[in-house]
Design an enzyme around this catalytic site. Structure first.
Site, PDB file in Angstrom:
ATOM      1  N   HIS A  58       1.201  -0.626  -5.537  1.00  0.00           N
ATOM      2  CA  HIS A  58       0.716   0.460  -6.406  1.00  0.00           C
ATOM      3  C   HIS A  58       1.392   0.303  -7.769  1.00  0.00           C
ATOM      4  CE1 HIS A  58      -1.343   2.686  -3.164  1.00  0.00           C
ATOM      5  NE2 HIS A  58      -0.365   2.220  -2.407  1.00  0.00           N
ATOM      6  N   HIS A 230      -0.770  -1.654   6.421  1.00  0.00           N
ATOM      7  CA  HIS A 230       0.449  -1.078   6.996  1.00  0.00           C
ATOM      8  C   HIS A 230       0.367  -0.585   8.445  1.00  0.00           C
ATOM      9  CE1 HIS A 230      -1.683   2.407   5.430  1.00  0.00           C
ATOM     10  NE2 HIS A 230      -1.226   2.274   4.206  1.00  0.00           N
ATOM     11  N   ASP A 303       3.416  -2.253   0.069  1.00  0.00           N
ATOM     12  CA  ASP A 303       3.028  -0.858  -0.193  1.00  0.00           C
ATOM     13  C   ASP A 303       4.009  -0.218  -1.178  1.00  0.00           C
ATOM     14  OD1 ASP A 303       1.533   1.423  -0.234  1.00  0.00           O
ATOM     15  OD2 ASP A 303       1.944   2.017   1.837  1.00  0.00           O
TER      16      ASP A 303
HETATM   17  O1  DOR Z   1       3.277   6.315   1.231  1.00  0.00           O
HETATM   18  C1  DOR Z   1       2.241   6.046   0.644  1.00  0.00           C
HETATM   19  N1  DOR Z   1       2.176   6.109  -0.695  1.00  0.00           N
HETATM   20  N2  DOR Z   1       1.180   5.703   1.346  1.00  0.00           N
HETATM   21  C2  DOR Z   1      -0.025   5.560   0.786  1.00  0.00           C
HETATM   22  O2  DOR Z   1      -0.968   5.275   1.483  1.00  0.00           O
HETATM   23  C3  DOR Z   1      -0.213   5.801  -0.658  1.00  0.00           C
HETATM   24  C4  DOR Z   1       1.052   5.587  -1.368  1.00  0.00           C
HETATM   25  C5  DOR Z   1       1.019   6.104  -2.771  1.00  0.00           C
HETATM   26  O3  DOR Z   1       0.035   5.845  -3.508  1.00  0.00           O
HETATM   27  O4  DOR Z   1       1.984   6.727  -3.194  1.00  0.00           O
HETATM   28 ZN    ZN Z   2      -1.877   3.417   2.657  1.00  0.00          ZN
HETATM   29 ZN    ZN Z   3      -0.529   1.986  -0.328  1.00  0.00          ZN
END
Ligand code: DOR
Ligand code: ZN
Ligand code: ZN
Length: 428
Positions: A58, A230, A303
Protein backbone atom coordinates in the site's frame (compact mmCIF):
# COMPACT_ATOMS: atom_id res chain seq x y z
CA UNK A 1 27.04 3.99 -16.73
CA UNK A 2 29.86 2.46 -14.77
CA UNK A 3 30.81 -1.07 -13.92
CA UNK A 4 30.28 -2.60 -10.50
CA UNK A 5 31.97 -5.78 -9.28
CA UNK A 6 30.21 -7.56 -6.43
CA UNK A 7 33.05 -9.70 -5.09
CA UNK A 8 32.72 -13.03 -3.35
CA UNK A 9 28.96 -13.11 -2.71
CA UNK A 10 27.10 -16.35 -2.09
CA UNK A 11 24.79 -16.30 -5.10
CA UNK A 12 21.39 -17.61 -3.90
CA UNK A 13 23.24 -18.80 -0.80
CA UNK A 14 25.56 -21.08 -2.79
CA UNK A 15 29.28 -20.91 -3.56
CA UNK A 16 31.06 -17.56 -3.39
CA UNK A 17 31.20 -15.90 -6.80
CA UNK A 18 31.86 -12.54 -8.39
CA UNK A 19 29.10 -10.74 -10.23
CA UNK A 20 30.02 -8.02 -12.72
CA UNK A 21 27.40 -5.40 -13.54
CA UNK A 22 27.92 -3.35 -16.70
CA UNK A 23 25.38 -0.61 -17.21
CA UNK A 24 21.90 -2.02 -16.59
CA UNK A 25 22.88 -5.64 -17.08
CA UNK A 26 24.70 -8.50 -15.40
CA UNK A 27 27.77 -8.90 -17.62
CA UNK A 28 29.37 -11.94 -15.99
CA UNK A 29 29.11 -14.34 -13.06
CA UNK A 30 32.18 -16.34 -12.11
CA UNK A 31 35.27 -16.53 -9.95
CA UNK A 32 38.26 -14.21 -10.13
CA UNK A 33 36.55 -11.66 -12.38
CA UNK A 34 38.63 -8.59 -13.19
CA UNK A 35 37.85 -5.46 -11.21
CA UNK A 36 39.38 -3.21 -13.84
CA UNK A 37 37.35 -0.06 -14.30
CA UNK A 38 34.77 -1.23 -11.81
CA UNK A 39 33.61 -0.04 -8.41
CA UNK A 40 34.12 -3.00 -6.08
CA UNK A 41 31.58 -4.09 -3.49
CA UNK A 42 33.21 -6.56 -1.08
CA UNK A 43 30.51 -9.12 -0.36
CA UNK A 44 32.27 -11.91 1.48
CA UNK A 45 29.80 -13.76 3.71
CA UNK A 46 26.85 -12.03 2.09
CA UNK A 47 24.02 -13.58 0.10
CA UNK A 48 23.09 -12.26 -3.34
CA UNK A 49 19.46 -12.59 -4.39
CA UNK A 50 17.46 -11.42 -7.38
CA UNK A 51 15.78 -8.11 -6.46
CA UNK A 52 12.72 -8.77 -4.33
CA UNK A 53 9.24 -8.30 -5.84
CA UNK A 54 6.28 -7.43 -3.62
CA UNK A 55 2.84 -8.35 -4.94
CA UNK A 56 1.07 -6.46 -2.16
CA UNK A 57 2.12 -2.95 -1.08
CA UNK A 58 0.00 0.00 0.00
CA UNK A 59 1.71 3.18 -1.23
CA UNK A 60 -1.27 5.42 -0.31
CA UNK A 61 -0.76 7.94 -3.12
CA UNK A 62 -3.01 9.53 -4.31
CA UNK A 63 -5.00 10.71 -1.33
CA UNK A 64 -3.25 9.60 1.86
CA UNK A 65 0.13 11.23 1.47
CA UNK A 66 0.15 11.75 5.24
CA UNK A 67 0.75 7.96 5.52
CA UNK A 68 3.03 7.32 2.55
CA UNK A 69 3.83 8.58 -0.93
CA UNK A 70 5.10 6.71 -3.92
CA UNK A 71 8.50 8.30 -3.25
CA UNK A 72 8.73 7.44 0.46
CA UNK A 73 7.24 3.99 -0.13
CA UNK A 74 9.72 3.16 -2.87
CA UNK A 75 12.59 4.39 -0.70
CA UNK A 76 11.36 2.03 2.03
CA UNK A 77 11.13 -0.72 -0.56
CA UNK A 78 14.71 -0.18 -1.72
CA UNK A 79 15.95 -0.34 1.88
CA UNK A 80 14.14 -3.64 2.28
CA UNK A 81 15.76 -5.12 -0.83
CA UNK A 82 12.78 -4.75 -3.17
CA UNK A 83 13.24 -3.74 -6.79
CA UNK A 84 9.55 -3.89 -7.75
CA UNK A 85 6.35 -3.42 -5.80
CA UNK A 86 2.71 -3.79 -6.80
CA UNK A 87 0.73 -0.81 -5.50
CA UNK A 88 -2.68 -1.66 -4.08
CA UNK A 89 -5.75 0.10 -5.41
CA UNK A 90 -7.37 1.34 -2.17
CA UNK A 91 -6.21 4.92 -2.64
CA UNK A 92 -8.28 8.15 -2.76
CA UNK A 93 -9.49 8.26 -5.47
CA UNK A 94 -9.55 4.49 -5.86
CA UNK A 95 -7.34 3.14 -8.67
CA UNK A 96 -10.34 1.96 -10.66
CA UNK A 97 -9.74 3.84 -13.93
CA UNK A 98 -6.96 4.06 -16.51
CA UNK A 99 -6.34 7.65 -15.35
CA UNK A 100 -5.53 6.77 -11.76
CA UNK A 101 -3.39 3.70 -12.50
CA UNK A 102 -1.42 5.77 -15.05
CA UNK A 103 -0.87 8.45 -12.40
CA UNK A 104 0.56 5.90 -9.96
CA UNK A 105 2.64 4.32 -12.71
CA UNK A 106 4.09 7.72 -13.68
CA UNK A 107 4.90 8.59 -10.05
CA UNK A 108 6.69 5.27 -9.80
CA UNK A 109 8.80 5.98 -12.85
CA UNK A 110 9.79 9.35 -11.40
CA UNK A 111 10.76 7.88 -8.01
CA UNK A 112 13.72 5.93 -9.34
CA UNK A 113 14.13 3.78 -6.22
CA UNK A 114 11.99 0.85 -7.19
CA UNK A 115 9.69 -0.16 -10.03
CA UNK A 116 6.00 0.40 -9.28
CA UNK A 117 3.37 -1.74 -10.94
CA UNK A 118 -0.13 -0.46 -10.17
CA UNK A 119 -2.89 -2.89 -9.22
CA UNK A 120 -6.36 -1.98 -10.48
CA UNK A 121 -9.55 -2.21 -8.45
CA UNK A 122 -11.95 -5.03 -9.33
CA UNK A 123 -15.05 -2.93 -8.67
CA UNK A 124 -15.87 0.75 -8.97
CA UNK A 125 -14.87 2.53 -5.74
CA UNK A 126 -14.10 -0.88 -4.12
CA UNK A 127 -17.84 -1.02 -3.49
CA UNK A 128 -18.30 -4.53 -4.77
CA UNK A 129 -21.29 -3.60 -6.93
CA UNK A 130 -20.06 -2.87 -10.42
CA UNK A 131 -17.05 -4.18 -12.31
CA UNK A 132 -14.39 -1.49 -12.89
CA UNK A 133 -12.91 -0.87 -16.34
CA UNK A 134 -10.48 -3.77 -16.15
CA UNK A 135 -9.75 -3.77 -19.89
CA UNK A 136 -9.01 -0.04 -20.01
CA UNK A 137 -6.62 -0.35 -17.06
CA UNK A 138 -4.88 -3.26 -18.76
CA UNK A 139 -4.61 -1.36 -22.06
CA UNK A 140 -3.28 1.80 -20.36
CA UNK A 141 0.40 2.72 -20.06
CA UNK A 142 0.29 1.07 -16.62
CA UNK A 143 -0.43 -2.31 -18.25
CA UNK A 144 -2.37 -3.62 -15.25
CA UNK A 145 -2.54 -7.39 -14.93
CA UNK A 146 -3.38 -7.77 -11.23
CA UNK A 147 -6.76 -6.62 -9.95
CA UNK A 148 -7.81 -6.42 -6.32
CA UNK A 149 -10.32 -4.71 -4.04
CA UNK A 150 -7.88 -5.38 -1.17
CA UNK A 151 -9.00 -3.92 2.12
CA UNK A 152 -12.39 -5.22 1.05
CA UNK A 153 -13.51 -8.61 -0.15
CA UNK A 154 -15.19 -9.10 -3.52
CA UNK A 155 -18.00 -10.86 -1.72
CA UNK A 156 -20.62 -10.99 -4.49
CA UNK A 157 -20.12 -14.33 -6.24
CA UNK A 158 -21.44 -13.06 -9.56
CA UNK A 159 -19.09 -10.06 -9.59
CA UNK A 160 -16.18 -12.35 -8.68
CA UNK A 161 -17.14 -14.74 -11.45
CA UNK A 162 -17.33 -11.92 -14.03
CA UNK A 163 -13.96 -10.53 -12.94
CA UNK A 164 -12.34 -13.95 -13.24
CA UNK A 165 -13.85 -14.39 -16.71
CA UNK A 166 -12.83 -10.90 -17.83
CA UNK A 167 -9.13 -11.12 -16.91
CA UNK A 168 -8.70 -14.34 -18.87
CA UNK A 169 -8.63 -12.24 -22.05
CA UNK A 170 -5.19 -10.86 -21.11
CA UNK A 171 -3.86 -13.49 -18.71
CA UNK A 172 -4.64 -11.28 -15.74
CA UNK A 173 -5.32 -12.37 -12.18
CA UNK A 174 -7.76 -11.40 -9.46
CA UNK A 175 -6.16 -11.08 -6.01
CA UNK A 176 -8.79 -11.69 -3.38
CA UNK A 177 -8.85 -10.28 0.16
CA UNK A 178 -10.85 -13.20 1.55
CA UNK A 179 -13.14 -11.91 4.30
CA UNK A 180 -16.82 -12.78 4.47
CA UNK A 181 -18.22 -9.41 5.55
CA UNK A 182 -21.25 -10.57 7.54
CA UNK A 183 -19.16 -13.03 9.58
CA UNK A 184 -16.69 -10.27 10.51
CA UNK A 185 -19.04 -7.44 11.46
CA UNK A 186 -17.60 -5.67 14.50
CA UNK A 187 -14.61 -7.98 14.58
CA UNK A 188 -11.54 -6.69 16.40
CA UNK A 189 -9.18 -9.66 16.47
CA UNK A 190 -8.96 -13.41 15.81
CA UNK A 191 -11.93 -15.35 17.20
CA UNK A 192 -10.60 -17.79 19.78
CA UNK A 193 -9.66 -18.19 23.40
CA UNK A 194 -7.85 -14.84 23.59
CA UNK A 195 -10.78 -12.87 22.12
CA UNK A 196 -13.12 -14.64 24.55
CA UNK A 197 -10.92 -13.70 27.51
CA UNK A 198 -10.53 -10.10 26.37
CA UNK A 199 -14.17 -9.75 25.41
CA UNK A 200 -13.29 -8.44 21.96
CA UNK A 201 -15.37 -9.19 18.88
CA UNK A 202 -13.90 -12.18 17.08
CA UNK A 203 -12.99 -12.72 13.47
CA UNK A 204 -13.57 -16.41 12.78
CA UNK A 205 -11.26 -18.44 10.55
CA UNK A 206 -14.31 -19.56 8.60
CA UNK A 207 -14.84 -16.00 7.35
CA UNK A 208 -11.58 -16.34 5.41
CA UNK A 209 -11.82 -20.00 4.55
CA UNK A 210 -15.36 -19.93 3.15
CA UNK A 211 -14.43 -17.22 0.64
CA UNK A 212 -11.27 -19.05 -0.42
CA UNK A 213 -13.25 -22.26 -0.92
CA UNK A 214 -15.81 -20.44 -3.04
CA UNK A 215 -13.19 -18.64 -5.11
CA UNK A 216 -11.05 -21.65 -5.97
CA UNK A 217 -14.24 -23.37 -7.14
CA UNK A 218 -15.20 -20.32 -9.19
CA UNK A 219 -11.71 -20.21 -10.73
CA UNK A 220 -12.04 -23.87 -11.63
CA UNK A 221 -15.51 -23.34 -13.07
CA UNK A 222 -14.48 -20.49 -15.38
CA UNK A 223 -10.94 -21.77 -16.04
CA UNK A 224 -9.26 -18.68 -14.70
CA UNK A 225 -6.45 -17.73 -12.38
CA UNK A 226 -7.07 -16.55 -8.82
CA UNK A 227 -4.59 -15.31 -6.22
CA UNK A 228 -5.40 -15.33 -2.50
CA UNK A 229 -3.95 -12.47 -0.47
CA UNK A 230 -2.50 -12.91 3.01
CA UNK A 231 -3.51 -16.44 4.05
CA UNK A 232 -3.75 -16.49 7.82
CA UNK A 233 -5.25 -19.79 8.97
CA UNK A 234 -4.33 -23.47 8.94
CA UNK A 235 -7.69 -24.17 7.33
CA UNK A 236 -6.96 -21.79 4.44
CA UNK A 237 -3.77 -23.73 3.81
CA UNK A 238 -5.76 -26.98 3.63
CA UNK A 239 -8.17 -25.53 1.07
CA UNK A 240 -5.40 -24.15 -1.16
CA UNK A 241 -3.54 -27.47 -0.92
CA UNK A 242 -6.69 -29.31 -1.99
CA UNK A 243 -7.34 -26.86 -4.84
CA UNK A 244 -3.80 -27.22 -6.17
CA UNK A 245 -4.05 -31.01 -6.00
CA UNK A 246 -7.13 -30.72 -8.24
CA UNK A 247 -5.18 -28.64 -10.75
CA UNK A 248 -6.99 -25.38 -10.00
CA UNK A 249 -4.94 -22.34 -11.04
CA UNK A 250 -4.65 -20.76 -7.60
CA UNK A 251 -1.69 -19.00 -5.99
CA UNK A 252 -1.41 -17.76 -2.44
CA UNK A 253 0.61 -15.39 -0.32
CA UNK A 254 1.52 -15.06 3.34
CA UNK A 255 2.77 -11.94 5.10
CA UNK A 256 5.88 -11.84 7.30
CA UNK A 257 3.75 -10.90 10.33
CA UNK A 258 1.54 -13.95 9.93
CA UNK A 259 4.70 -16.09 9.88
CA UNK A 260 5.90 -14.71 13.21
CA UNK A 261 3.25 -13.11 15.43
CA UNK A 262 0.19 -14.51 17.23
CA UNK A 263 -3.00 -13.17 18.78
CA UNK A 264 -1.41 -13.48 22.24
CA UNK A 265 0.09 -10.05 21.47
CA UNK A 266 -3.37 -8.48 21.45
CA UNK A 267 -3.34 -8.84 25.26
CA UNK A 268 -1.10 -5.75 25.27
CA UNK A 269 -3.91 -3.76 23.61
CA UNK A 270 -1.17 -2.11 21.56
CA UNK A 271 -2.87 -1.18 18.25
CA UNK A 272 0.38 -1.83 16.41
CA UNK A 273 -0.77 -5.49 16.44
CA UNK A 274 -4.14 -4.70 14.87
CA UNK A 275 -4.20 -5.95 11.32
CA UNK A 276 -6.53 -7.42 8.72
CA UNK A 277 -6.57 -10.42 8.54
CA UNK A 278 -5.84 -10.61 12.27
CA UNK A 279 -2.90 -12.29 13.94
CA UNK A 280 -3.94 -15.90 14.57
CA UNK A 281 -2.66 -18.74 16.78
CA UNK A 282 0.62 -20.61 17.08
CA UNK A 283 -0.95 -23.55 15.26
CA UNK A 284 -1.83 -21.29 12.31
CA UNK A 285 1.66 -19.77 12.25
CA UNK A 286 3.27 -23.22 12.09
CA UNK A 287 0.88 -24.35 9.32
CA UNK A 288 1.67 -21.22 7.30
CA UNK A 289 5.43 -21.78 7.62
CA UNK A 290 5.09 -25.39 6.55
CA UNK A 291 2.87 -24.41 3.59
CA UNK A 292 5.36 -21.76 2.47
CA UNK A 293 8.13 -24.35 2.66
CA UNK A 294 6.26 -27.05 0.71
CA UNK A 295 5.02 -24.67 -2.01
CA UNK A 296 1.33 -24.66 -1.09
CA UNK A 297 1.83 -20.96 -0.40
CA UNK A 298 3.70 -19.49 -3.38
CA UNK A 299 4.99 -16.19 -2.08
CA UNK A 300 5.69 -13.85 0.80
CA UNK A 301 4.05 -10.44 0.27
CA UNK A 302 4.35 -7.63 2.76
CA UNK A 303 0.86 -6.05 2.88
CA UNK A 304 2.90 -2.96 3.85
CA UNK A 305 0.11 -0.82 5.31
CA UNK A 306 1.39 2.54 6.55
CA UNK A 307 -0.79 4.57 8.90
CA UNK A 308 -0.03 7.94 10.53
CA UNK A 309 0.49 8.15 14.28
CA UNK A 310 -2.95 9.61 14.98
CA UNK A 311 -4.65 6.58 13.36
CA UNK A 312 -2.64 4.12 15.49
CA UNK A 313 -1.99 5.92 18.80
CA UNK A 314 -5.51 5.47 20.10
CA UNK A 315 -7.65 2.83 21.78
CA UNK A 316 -7.69 -0.61 20.17
CA UNK A 317 -11.25 -0.40 18.84
CA UNK A 318 -10.66 2.91 17.05
CA UNK A 319 -7.24 2.11 15.58
CA UNK A 320 -6.63 1.56 11.88
CA UNK A 321 -5.67 -1.92 10.71
CA UNK A 322 -2.28 -2.64 9.20
CA UNK A 323 1.48 -2.67 9.70
CA UNK A 324 4.43 -1.35 7.72
CA UNK A 325 6.53 -4.22 6.43
CA UNK A 326 8.80 -3.37 3.51
CA UNK A 327 11.89 -2.64 5.63
CA UNK A 328 11.67 -5.70 7.88
CA UNK A 329 10.22 -8.42 5.63
CA UNK A 330 13.44 -10.16 4.65
CA UNK A 331 14.66 -10.24 8.26
CA UNK A 332 11.41 -11.81 9.43
CA UNK A 333 11.60 -14.39 6.65
CA UNK A 334 15.21 -15.16 7.59
CA UNK A 335 14.21 -15.67 11.23
CA UNK A 336 11.09 -17.75 10.60
CA UNK A 337 12.10 -19.73 7.50
CA UNK A 338 15.88 -19.74 6.96
CA UNK A 339 17.24 -19.81 10.50
CA UNK A 340 14.66 -22.53 11.33
CA UNK A 341 15.93 -24.68 8.44
CA UNK A 342 12.60 -24.64 6.59
CA UNK A 343 13.96 -22.82 3.53
CA UNK A 344 17.35 -22.15 1.99
CA UNK A 345 18.16 -18.83 0.30
CA UNK A 346 17.34 -20.22 -3.14
CA UNK A 347 13.90 -21.00 -1.73
CA UNK A 348 13.61 -17.44 -0.44
CA UNK A 349 14.51 -16.11 -3.91
CA UNK A 350 11.73 -18.23 -5.41
CA UNK A 351 9.13 -17.00 -2.93
CA UNK A 352 10.11 -13.34 -2.74
CA UNK A 353 11.21 -12.65 -6.31
CA UNK A 354 10.66 -15.33 -8.96
CA UNK A 355 7.13 -16.41 -8.03
CA UNK A 356 5.67 -12.95 -7.35
CA UNK A 357 7.04 -11.68 -10.70
CA UNK A 358 5.52 -14.70 -12.41
CA UNK A 359 2.11 -14.31 -10.76
CA UNK A 360 2.04 -10.60 -11.69
CA UNK A 361 3.43 -11.33 -15.20
CA UNK A 362 6.01 -8.65 -14.45
CA UNK A 363 8.84 -8.51 -16.96
CA UNK A 364 12.49 -7.87 -16.09
CA UNK A 365 12.16 -9.00 -12.47
CA UNK A 366 12.44 -12.35 -10.74
CA UNK A 367 15.10 -13.40 -13.23
CA UNK A 368 18.10 -15.71 -12.66
CA UNK A 369 21.33 -14.15 -11.41
CA UNK A 370 23.20 -14.78 -14.66
CA UNK A 371 24.91 -12.94 -17.52
CA UNK A 372 22.60 -11.01 -19.81
CA UNK A 373 19.86 -10.51 -17.23
CA UNK A 374 18.80 -7.09 -15.92
CA UNK A 375 20.90 -6.20 -12.86
CA UNK A 376 18.08 -6.16 -10.30
CA UNK A 377 19.84 -7.53 -7.24
CA UNK A 378 19.76 -7.57 -3.45
CA UNK A 379 22.75 -8.20 -1.22
CA UNK A 380 22.03 -9.41 2.31
CA UNK A 381 24.29 -9.81 5.32
CA UNK A 382 22.67 -12.78 7.10
CA UNK A 383 25.08 -12.65 10.07
CA UNK A 384 23.87 -9.20 11.12
CA UNK A 385 21.82 -8.95 14.31
CA UNK A 386 20.18 -5.75 15.43
CA UNK A 387 17.14 -4.28 17.10
CA UNK A 388 14.55 -2.72 14.80
CA UNK A 389 14.62 1.06 15.09
CA UNK A 390 11.71 2.70 13.25
CA UNK A 391 13.48 6.07 13.49
CA UNK A 392 15.70 4.81 10.69
CA UNK A 393 12.82 3.88 8.37
CA UNK A 394 12.44 5.57 5.01
CA UNK A 395 8.70 4.98 5.15
CA UNK A 396 6.65 7.99 6.18
CA UNK A 397 4.89 5.79 8.75
CA UNK A 398 6.31 3.96 11.77
CA UNK A 399 3.59 1.44 12.62
CA UNK A 400 5.87 -1.57 12.93
CA UNK A 401 5.17 -4.40 15.37
CA UNK A 402 8.92 -5.07 15.64
CA UNK A 403 10.16 -1.90 17.36
CA UNK A 404 13.04 -2.89 19.64
CA UNK A 405 12.87 -6.53 18.58
CA UNK A 406 16.14 -8.12 17.52
CA UNK A 407 15.90 -9.54 14.00
CA UNK A 408 18.58 -11.21 11.91
CA UNK A 409 19.89 -10.05 8.56
CA UNK A 410 20.32 -6.70 6.89
CA UNK A 411 20.04 -5.57 3.29
CA UNK A 412 23.37 -3.91 2.54
CA UNK A 413 22.91 -3.14 -1.17
CA UNK A 414 20.04 -3.00 -3.61
CA UNK A 415 20.59 -2.56 -7.35
CA UNK A 416 17.86 -1.45 -9.74
CA UNK A 417 18.94 -2.05 -13.35
CA UNK A 418 22.57 -1.69 -12.36
CA UNK A 419 22.15 1.45 -10.28
CA UNK A 420 22.66 1.18 -6.53
CA UNK A 421 19.54 2.37 -4.69
CA UNK A 422 20.99 1.26 -1.35
CA UNK A 423 24.69 1.28 -0.39
CA UNK A 424 25.89 -0.09 2.97
CA UNK A 425 22.30 -0.10 4.22
CA UNK A 426 21.69 3.55 3.34
CA UNK A 427 19.69 5.05 0.50
CA UNK A 428 21.96 6.02 -2.37
O1 DOR B 1 -4.45 -4.52 7.68
C1 DOR B 1 -4.78 -4.16 6.56
N1 DOR B 1 -4.53 -2.92 6.14
N2 DOR B 1 -5.41 -5.02 5.78
C2 DOR B 1 -5.96 -4.64 4.61
O2 DOR B 1 -6.55 -5.46 3.95
C3 DOR B 1 -5.88 -3.24 4.17
C4 DOR B 1 -4.72 -2.58 4.78
C5 DOR B 1 -4.75 -1.09 4.62
O3 DOR B 1 -5.02 -0.59 3.51
O4 DOR B 1 -4.46 -0.39 5.58
ZN1 ZN C 1 -6.12 -7.33 2.54
ZN1 ZN D 1 -3.45 -5.06 1.81
Amino acid sequence: MSKILIRGAQVLGGEAQDVLIDGETIAAVGTGLSAEGATVVEAEGQVLLPGLVDLHTHLREPGREDSETVLTGTKAAARGGWTAVHAMANTFPVADTAGVVEQVWRLGRESGYCDVQPIGAVTVGLEGKQLAELGAMHDSAAGVKVFSDDGKCVDDAVIMRRALEYVKAFDGVVAQHAQEPRLTEGAQMNEGTVSAELGLGGWPAVAEESVIARDVLLAEHVGSRVHICHLSTAGSVEIVRWAKSRGIDVTAEVTPHHLLLTDELVRTYNPVYKVNPPLRTEKDVLALREALADGTIDIVATDHAPHPREDKDCEWAAAAMGMVGLETALSVVQQTMVDTGLLDWAGVAERMSVNPARIGRLEGHGRPVSAGEPANLTLVDPAYRGAVDPAGFASRSRNTPYEGRELPGRVTHTFLRGRATVIDGKLA
